[in-house]
Motif scaffolding. Structure first.
Motif, mmCIF file in Angstrom:
data_model
loop_
_atom_site.group_PDB
_atom_site.id
_atom_site.type_symbol
_atom_site.label_atom_id
_atom_site.label_comp_id
_atom_site.label_asym_id
_atom_site.label_seq_id
_atom_site.Cartn_x
_atom_site.Cartn_y
_atom_site.Cartn_z
ATOM 1 N N TRP A 81 0.841 -1.233 -0.081
ATOM 2 C CA TRP A 81 0.100 -0.105 -0.040
ATOM 3 C C TRP A 81 0.828 1.193 0.046
ATOM 4 N N THR A 82 2.005 1.173 0.524
ATOM 5 C CA THR A 82 2.851 2.249 0.609
ATOM 6 C C THR A 82 3.914 2.208 -0.294
ATOM 7 N N ARG A 83 3.920 1.336 -1.360
ATOM 8 C CA ARG A 83 4.864 1.575 -2.703
ATOM 9 C C ARG A 83 3.917 0.667 -3.667
ATOM 10 N N VAL A 84 2.969 1.345 -4.121
ATOM 11 C CA VAL A 84 2.144 0.860 -5.137
ATOM 12 C C VAL A 84 3.132 0.945 -6.495
ATOM 13 N N ASP A 85 2.992 -0.204 -7.282
ATOM 14 C CA ASP A 85 3.694 -0.253 -8.364
ATOM 15 C C ASP A 85 3.407 0.982 -9.385
ATOM 16 N N PRO A 86 4.482 1.825 -9.711
ATOM 17 C CA PRO A 86 4.301 3.061 -10.655
ATOM 18 C C PRO A 86 3.357 2.713 -11.900
ATOM 19 N N ARG A 87 3.692 1.527 -12.364
ATOM 20 C CA ARG A 87 2.869 1.140 -13.509
ATOM 21 C C ARG A 87 1.449 1.021 -13.465
ATOM 22 N N LEU A 88 0.785 0.824 -12.181
ATOM 23 C CA LEU A 88 -0.502 0.423 -11.934
ATOM 24 C C LEU A 88 -0.934 2.033 -11.767
ATOM 25 N N ILE A 89 -0.090 2.953 -11.015
ATOM 26 C CA ILE A 89 -0.430 4.270 -10.976
ATOM 27 C C ILE A 89 -0.702 4.911 -12.197
ATOM 28 N N ASP A 90 0.279 4.870 -13.111
ATOM 29 C CA ASP A 90 0.197 5.350 -14.730
ATOM 30 C C ASP A 90 -1.083 4.888 -15.281
ATOM 31 N N LEU A 91 -1.407 3.646 -15.039
ATOM 32 C CA LEU A 91 -2.513 3.103 -15.839
ATOM 33 C C LEU A 91 -3.929 3.762 -15.146
ATOM 34 N N ALA A 92 -4.095 3.930 -13.978
ATOM 35 C CA ALA A 92 -5.142 4.348 -13.058
ATOM 36 C C ALA A 92 -5.342 5.821 -13.540
ATOM 37 N N ARG A 93 -4.154 6.718 -13.684
ATOM 38 C CA ARG A 93 -4.416 7.992 -14.284
ATOM 39 C C ARG A 93 -4.886 8.159 -15.421
ATOM 40 N N ASP A 94 -4.336 7.228 -16.527
ATOM 41 C CA ASP A 94 -4.685 7.208 -17.752
ATOM 42 C C ASP A 94 -6.208 6.938 -17.976
ATOM 43 N N ALA A 95 -6.518 5.918 -17.282
ATOM 44 C CA ALA A 95 -8.078 5.451 -17.396
ATOM 45 C C ALA A 95 -8.999 6.531 -16.973
ATOM 46 N N LEU A 112 -5.759 3.641 -6.944
ATOM 47 C CA LEU A 112 -6.493 4.713 -7.233
ATOM 48 C C LEU A 112 -6.366 5.969 -6.464
ATOM 49 N N ALA A 113 -6.063 5.806 -5.026
ATOM 50 C CA ALA A 113 -5.605 6.952 -3.975
ATOM 51 C C ALA A 113 -4.249 7.295 -4.222
ATOM 52 N N ALA A 114 -3.365 6.277 -4.460
ATOM 53 C CA ALA A 114 -2.044 6.611 -4.982
ATOM 54 C C ALA A 114 -1.805 7.411 -6.109
ATOM 55 N N ALA A 115 -2.421 7.106 -7.022
ATOM 56 C CA ALA A 115 -2.461 7.626 -8.218
ATOM 57 C C ALA A 115 -3.181 9.119 -8.160
ATOM 58 N N GLY A 116 -3.860 9.343 -7.293
ATOM 59 C CA GLY A 116 -4.257 10.949 -7.076
ATOM 60 C C GLY A 116 -5.698 11.107 -7.607
ATOM 61 N N VAL A 117 -6.319 9.789 -8.126
ATOM 62 C CA VAL A 117 -7.665 9.921 -9.075
ATOM 63 C C VAL A 117 -8.810 10.114 -8.012
ATOM 64 N N LEU A 118 -8.353 9.867 -6.848
ATOM 65 C CA LEU A 118 -9.639 10.018 -5.677
ATOM 66 C C LEU A 118 -9.479 11.158 -4.938
ATOM 67 N N ASP A 119 -8.682 12.173 -5.314
ATOM 68 C CA ASP A 119 -8.442 13.443 -4.390
ATOM 69 C C ASP A 119 -9.819 14.388 -4.661
ATOM 70 N N GLY A 120 -10.207 14.709 -3.796
ATOM 71 C CA GLY A 120 -11.447 15.611 -3.711
ATOM 72 C C GLY A 120 -12.688 14.653 -3.941
ATOM 73 N N ARG A 121 -12.541 13.500 -4.121
ATOM 74 C CA ARG A 121 -13.867 12.737 -4.366
ATOM 75 C C ARG A 121 -14.296 11.829 -3.216
ATOM 76 N N ARG A 122 -15.477 11.443 -3.225
ATOM 77 C CA ARG A 122 -15.849 10.485 -2.095
ATOM 78 C C ARG A 122 -15.420 8.989 -2.677
ATOM 79 N N ALA A 123 -15.329 8.279 -1.587
ATOM 80 C CA ALA A 123 -14.589 6.783 -1.959
ATOM 81 C C ALA A 123 -14.810 5.962 -0.772
ATOM 82 N N THR A 124 -14.676 4.808 -1.072
ATOM 83 C CA THR A 124 -14.957 3.721 0.118
ATOM 84 C C THR A 124 -13.876 2.652 -0.020
#
Length: 323
Positions: A81-95, A112-124
């Protein structure tokens, strides 16, 4: 939505992975359900080990996921969780950037949180991990009490069976209520548990009370066209209105009024799909009282209009052909 990529990595959770496969990967064309081009992908194709120790052979790398209409992120081991694969982060951002559907099941939300795509959003996420996620990503509005959250085209779900509810929610959006219900029937699960339903109950409800509320809920659905006040429902449950409202919220994760509105919308969806009734009649049959209230509730719950929904999901010709 035609293409679905399910992303797994070493330590993936078999059940949650199986949920994605069951919801989007099976051939249900004999039930009139369109098939998806479903592929399991990994940053490192080849043998991928589950958290139970067995491995599966993944043929596809992440390239397919960069074109997929839906990208699903399965749970990750806590150690990553503290070292998410950068390739997965790039994929989440792209999607997210190209407005594809993005879904996480359980701790897949940490990608998704590590990728920043949940910033300012509701999530669970799973309630056991919600506090840790909130501490790691304070910019994300974590709701630890619900089954799933849709914010835009990003869906995050809690653990285990909540992933089924999130998948059925998306299938209902993409395929309509009728086909989503067919899929649920094949999966032998309830066709709709609202996302706001609680993940768990702090204080177990006595069996008698739980059974009573279940029977009241069934009775309410059978009488959905009637005016159903809290007082009326409480009387049917032999409780005071205050006790009934508290017990109902605890068991169903929603107030009686909001739960009834959701059930009425579901009934309206089915009627829009399967009949040519006008909005006034559908509103009457579903207990909305007027077409205006039906339109308002539809927009609030589904983000569309009844007319637009019917244009997209009407299956009346199919129904008449089967009669």
């Amino acid at each position: 939505m035609k293409t679905v990529a399910c992303v797994i990595d070493d330590g993936f959770a078999p059940f949650e992975f199986g949920v994605a496969c069951e919801a989007f990967g099976l051939d249900r064309s004999d039930d009139g359900v369109p098939n998806f081009d479903f592929r399991i992908v990994s940053a490192d194709p080849g043998p991928v080990r589950s958290k139970l120790g067995f491995t599966i052979n993944v043929e596809h790398d992440l390239s397919f996921a960069y074109e997929a209409d839906l990208v699903i992120f399965c749970p990750l081991p806590r150690a990553t969780w503290t070292r998410v694969d950068p390739r997965l982060i790039d994929l989440a951002r792209d999607a997210a950037a190209r407005d594809a559907w993005v879904m996480s099941v359980c701790s897949g939300s940490f990608v998704l949180a590590a990728a920043g795509v949940l910033d300012g959003r509701r999530a669970t996420t799973h309630w056991m991990y919600a506090h840790e996620m909130a501490a790691m990503y304070p910019q994300v509005q974590i709701d630890p009490d619900v089954l799933y959250v849709q914010d835009g085209r990003i869906i995050t779900s809690a653990g285990t069976a909540a992933g089924i509810d999130a998948c059925l929610h998306l299938l209902r959006i993409e395929l309509g209520a009728e086909l989503a219900n067919r899929i649920a029937k094949r999966m032998v699960v309830p066709p709709q548990r609202d996302g706001g339903q609680a993940q768990y109950v702090d204080r177990p409800i006595p069996i008698e009370a739980s059974g009573s509320l279940a029977s009241v809920a069934d009775w309410a659905v059978q009488n959905i066209r009637d005016e159903l006040s809290v007082d009326l429902l409480a009387g049917h449950a032999h409780m005071s209105p205050r006790t009934f409202a508290r017990r109902f919220k605890s068991e169903f994760g929603a107030t009686p009024a909001s739960w009834l509105t959701r059930q009425r919308v579901i009934q309206a969806q089915r009627m829009l799909e399967r009949t040519d009734y006008g909005l006034d009649r559908i509103a009457e049959e579903c207990g909305f009282g007027s077409a205006g209230v039906l339109r308002q509730s539809f927009a609030r719950v589904l983000g569309t209009t009844p007319t637009a929904y019917r244009a997209r999901f009407s299956c009346r010709d199919e129904v008449m052909a089967a009669v």
